[in-house]
Design an enzyme around this catalytic site. Structure first.
Site, PDB file in Angstrom:
ATOM      1  N   GLU A 255       0.842  -1.453  -0.191  1.00  0.00           N
ATOM      2  CA  GLU A 255      -0.059  -0.014  -0.198  1.00  0.00           C
ATOM      3  C   GLU A 255       0.835   1.160   0.091  1.00  0.00           C
ATOM      4  OE1 GLU A 255      -3.165  -0.193  -0.412  1.00  0.00           O
ATOM      5  OE2 GLU A 255      -3.536  -2.323   0.393  1.00  0.00           O
ATOM      6  N   CYS A 290      -1.858   9.057   2.577  1.00  0.00           N
ATOM      7  CA  CYS A 290      -1.666   8.623   1.099  1.00  0.00           C
ATOM      8  C   CYS A 290      -2.857   8.939   0.108  1.00  0.00           C
ATOM      9  CB  CYS A 290      -1.612   7.220   0.844  1.00  0.00           C
ATOM     10  SG  CYS A 290      -2.658   6.296   1.976  1.00  0.00           S
TER      11      CYS A 290
HETATM   12  P1  NAD Z   1       8.544   4.768   4.763  1.00  0.00           P
HETATM   13  O1  NAD Z   1       8.563   3.746   3.452  1.00  0.00           O
HETATM   14  O2  NAD Z   1       9.784   5.246   4.867  1.00  0.00           O
HETATM   15  O3  NAD Z   1       8.515   3.592   5.826  1.00  0.00           O
HETATM   16  C1  NAD Z   1       7.651   2.547   6.179  1.00  0.00           C
HETATM   17  C2  NAD Z   1       8.034   1.406   6.968  1.00  0.00           C
HETATM   18  O4  NAD Z   1       9.046   0.542   6.128  1.00  0.00           O
HETATM   19  C3  NAD Z   1       8.842   1.912   8.129  1.00  0.00           C
HETATM   20  O5  NAD Z   1       8.444   0.889   9.198  1.00  0.00           O
HETATM   21  C4  NAD Z   1      10.152   1.706   8.112  1.00  0.00           C
HETATM   22  O6  NAD Z   1      11.179   1.479   8.890  1.00  0.00           O
HETATM   23  C5  NAD Z   1      10.171   0.578   7.022  1.00  0.00           C
HETATM   24  N1  NAD Z   1      11.521   0.514   6.078  1.00  0.00           N
HETATM   25  C6  NAD Z   1      12.096   1.550   5.444  1.00  0.00           C
HETATM   26  N2  NAD Z   1      13.043   0.877   4.614  1.00  0.00           N
HETATM   27  C7  NAD Z   1      13.159  -0.320   4.689  1.00  0.00           C
HETATM   28  C8  NAD Z   1      13.809  -1.606   4.187  1.00  0.00           C
HETATM   29  N3  NAD Z   1      14.944  -1.144   3.378  1.00  0.00           N
HETATM   30  N4  NAD Z   1      13.596  -2.480   4.421  1.00  0.00           N
HETATM   31  C9  NAD Z   1      12.282  -2.820   5.314  1.00  0.00           C
HETATM   32  N5  NAD Z   1      11.667  -2.043   5.741  1.00  0.00           N
HETATM   33  C10 NAD Z   1      12.049  -0.825   5.670  1.00  0.00           C
HETATM   34  O7  NAD Z   1       7.238   5.477   4.716  1.00  0.00           O
HETATM   35  P2  NAD Z   1       6.807   6.286   5.853  1.00  0.00           P
HETATM   36  O8  NAD Z   1       7.424   7.757   5.605  1.00  0.00           O
HETATM   37  O9  NAD Z   1       6.724   5.764   7.057  1.00  0.00           O
HETATM   38  O10 NAD Z   1       5.049   6.709   5.407  1.00  0.00           O
HETATM   39  C11 NAD Z   1       4.736   7.589   4.392  1.00  0.00           C
HETATM   40  C12 NAD Z   1       4.557   6.980   2.939  1.00  0.00           C
HETATM   41  O11 NAD Z   1       3.466   5.862   3.225  1.00  0.00           O
HETATM   42  C13 NAD Z   1       3.877   7.593   1.893  1.00  0.00           C
HETATM   43  O12 NAD Z   1       4.681   7.239   0.416  1.00  0.00           O
HETATM   44  C14 NAD Z   1       2.444   7.254   2.011  1.00  0.00           C
HETATM   45  O13 NAD Z   1       1.729   7.618   0.751  1.00  0.00           O
HETATM   46  C15 NAD Z   1       2.468   5.803   2.315  1.00  0.00           C
HETATM   47  N6  NAD Z   1       1.085   5.249   2.875  1.00  0.00           N
HETATM   48  C16 NAD Z   1       0.498   4.803   2.092  1.00  0.00           C
HETATM   49  C17 NAD Z   1      -0.725   4.204   2.514  1.00  0.00           C
HETATM   50  C18 NAD Z   1      -1.855   3.230   1.655  1.00  0.00           C
HETATM   51  O14 NAD Z   1      -2.642   2.618   2.251  1.00  0.00           O
HETATM   52  N7  NAD Z   1      -1.498   3.003   0.446  1.00  0.00           N
HETATM   53  C19 NAD Z   1      -1.031   4.587   3.694  1.00  0.00           C
HETATM   54  C20 NAD Z   1      -0.382   5.342   4.437  1.00  0.00           C
HETATM   55  C21 NAD Z   1       0.889   5.731   3.962  1.00  0.00           C
END
Ligand code: NAD
Length: 481
Positions: A255, A290
């Protein structure tokens, strides 16, 4: 069970494995996003601890089975406990996310409903009868059953750290899986509290293990553990892409982001309501959702009136301290992110955009900003702005608005305001998104509906019923009579 405390006041959340918290190792601070105060610490999981968490989840999956009724009862009890602790949970998010109190309370309410919907799905998991109506199929009875995938790896983002974590844990438990959860490092406390609540509600040890830490470390260790059958991830497109390329042939639900378009046609039934929704849903959660309204396409005949109304709504918003129950827009997750958004605004202005309102910043608080005179290649238009910034663009023909809305690498949700049923149905077929919302904004989400995007917005669906499908495998059973 309670997390250990350091110097009496700062809670420390480590790893939750086999029903016990472990708090040995290097720690990271969790900061109040408005005041900058330290509110807790997390302990970074080592590779060995991540392995242990997965081993325990796998052993629990193989050893302990909960009946559908038990899963239903545990999730319902957890919903009740969350309801009882609503204020405490909401305040946790006010502090660690900087979420304004009214949004935080609303998120707890939504999470409770998501738990209830997940509980209900535990009772509805079913296969189907398969008629083997081909030569050779005589005297055979065939049907499918749905079986849990095994260990689910859940990785969550910072912005809705309660409800989005429930969207992963609830269906996983309902489906009969075990989970290893890695919460966002910026907002991990609420997820740890949720896991404690599930345990108090009767979920046996090992059904959910938690590993804390940074994405490229703790998250990466999880991705590399081949015993995890499926990953459910919500977060940024870059990390989503990395997860897909790392997990080989294992299942993934991703997502990801969006730069949500919303179209306000000349026949929009109630222009005041459309303007109010576009503004308030562009700026709730400081624009960090998002499906936040980002690009607003307005028919030229009503454009000036719409911009005027939108600016008036923005001027009525209260910006600042998230703990004040009357605040509408609080800080962004970090000052760095607020500065990044401010730079994107400046870049747009340098390219000819006009700031109709907003554009200023104080620390992590970016004042809600409305831009006009923008062009499609500006970052505020073509990338996910993930900040309280909306851009309003006029159009003459609806085809132009549809084309521009589709002209995006993302495809999560889109909104269209119109009184014309034919146009609404055309939009449903022609707009390339996971969800088309008529007479409301892209931000509309009922937690029971199928939710997920196309293109770079991801793959797979959430919403408890749909997540249970993703988190179970279909198995065919053939009985030779
Ligand atoms: P992010 O991708 O930076 O982090 C999300 C999670 O992934 C965190 O727990 C982080 O520690 C982990 N992560 C980061 N690098 C990783 C790796 N190399 N391997 C494994 N895990 C890793 O996102 P964020 O800044 O926390 O959230 C914002 C983003 O989330 C925005 O792009 C937003 O659109 C998206 N989002 C999407 C939805 C949806 O339902 N489509 C909902 C909410 C947020």
């Amino acid at each position: 069970m309670q997390a250990q405390t350091e110097q009496k006041t700062i809670p420390v959340y480590g790893q939750y494995i086999a029903g016990e918290w472990r708090s040995e190792g290097e720690t990271l601070p969790v900061i109040n996003k408005y005041t900058g105060e330290e509110v807790a610490r997390i302990v970074k999981a080592s590779r060995e601890e991540v392995r242990e968490a997965v081993t325990n989840a796998l052993e629990t999956f193989r050893r302990t089975k909960l009946t559908p009724t038990q899963r239903y009862e545990i999730l319902m009890r957890a919903a009740q406990l969350c309801q009882e602790r609503k204020e405490e949970l909401a305040l946790t998010m006010v502090h660690e996310v900087g979420k304004v109190l009214k949004d935080a309370r609303a998120e707890v309410d939504r999470g409770v409903q998501t738990l209830i919907a997940s509980a209900e799905e535990a009772k509805r998991i079913a296969g189907e009868g398969i008629p083997l109506a081909q030569p050779g199929g005589e005297n055979k009875l065939a049907f499918t059953i749905r079986v849990p995938v095994g260990v689910v790896g859940a990785i969550t983002p910072f912005n809705f750290p309660f409800n989005l974590t429930v969207h992963k844990l609830g269906p996983a438990i309902a489906a009969g899986n075990t989970v290893v959860l890695k919460p966002a490092e910026l907002t991990p406390i609420i997820a740890c509290k949720l896991v404690e609540i599930l345990s108090e509600a009767g979920l046996p040890a090992g059904f959910i293990n938690v590993v804390n830490g940074l994405g490229p470390e703790t998250g990466q260790y999880l991705l590399e553990d081949e015993r995890i059958a499926m990953f459910t991830f919500t977060g940024s497109p870059g990390v989503g892409r990395h997860i897909k390329s790392t997990t080989g042939i294992r299942k993934v639900t991703l997502e990801l982001g969006n730069n949500s378009p919303n179209i306000v046609h000349e026949d929009a039934p109630d222009l005041d309501r459309a303007a109010e929704l576009c503004v308030t849903r562009g700026f709730s959660n400081a624009g960090q959702a998002c499906i936040s309204v980002q690009r607003v396409y307005v028919h030229r005949d009503i454009y000036d009136t719409f911009v005027e109304k939108a600016v008036r709504v923005v001027q009525s918003l209260k910006v600042g301290n998230p703990e004040d129950p009357t605040t509408d827009v609080g800080p962004m997750i970090t000052e760095k992110e607020a500065k990044r958004a401010e730079e994107w605004i400046q870049e747009a202005v340098d390219g000819g955009a006009k700031v109709a309102v907003g554009g200023t910043r104080e620390g992590a608080v970016l004042y809600p900003t409305v831009l006009t005179n923008v062009t499609p290649e500006m970052k505020v238009m073509c990338q996910e702005v993930f900040a309280p910034v909306i851009s309003i663009v006029p159009y003459d023909e609806i085809d132009e608005a549809f084309r521009e809305a589709n002209e995006s690498r993302f495809g999560l949700q889109v909104g269209l305001f119109t009184a014309n049923l034919q146009l609404a149905m055309r939009a449903a077929h022609e707009l390339e998104f996971g969800g088309v919302i008529i007479n409301d904004v892209s931000t509309y989400r009922a937690d029971v509906m199928p939710y997920g995007g196309v293109k770079d917005s991801g793959i797979g669906k959430e919403g408890p019923r749909y997540a249970v499908q993703e988190m179970t495998d279909e198995r065919i059973v053939v009985i030779n009579l």
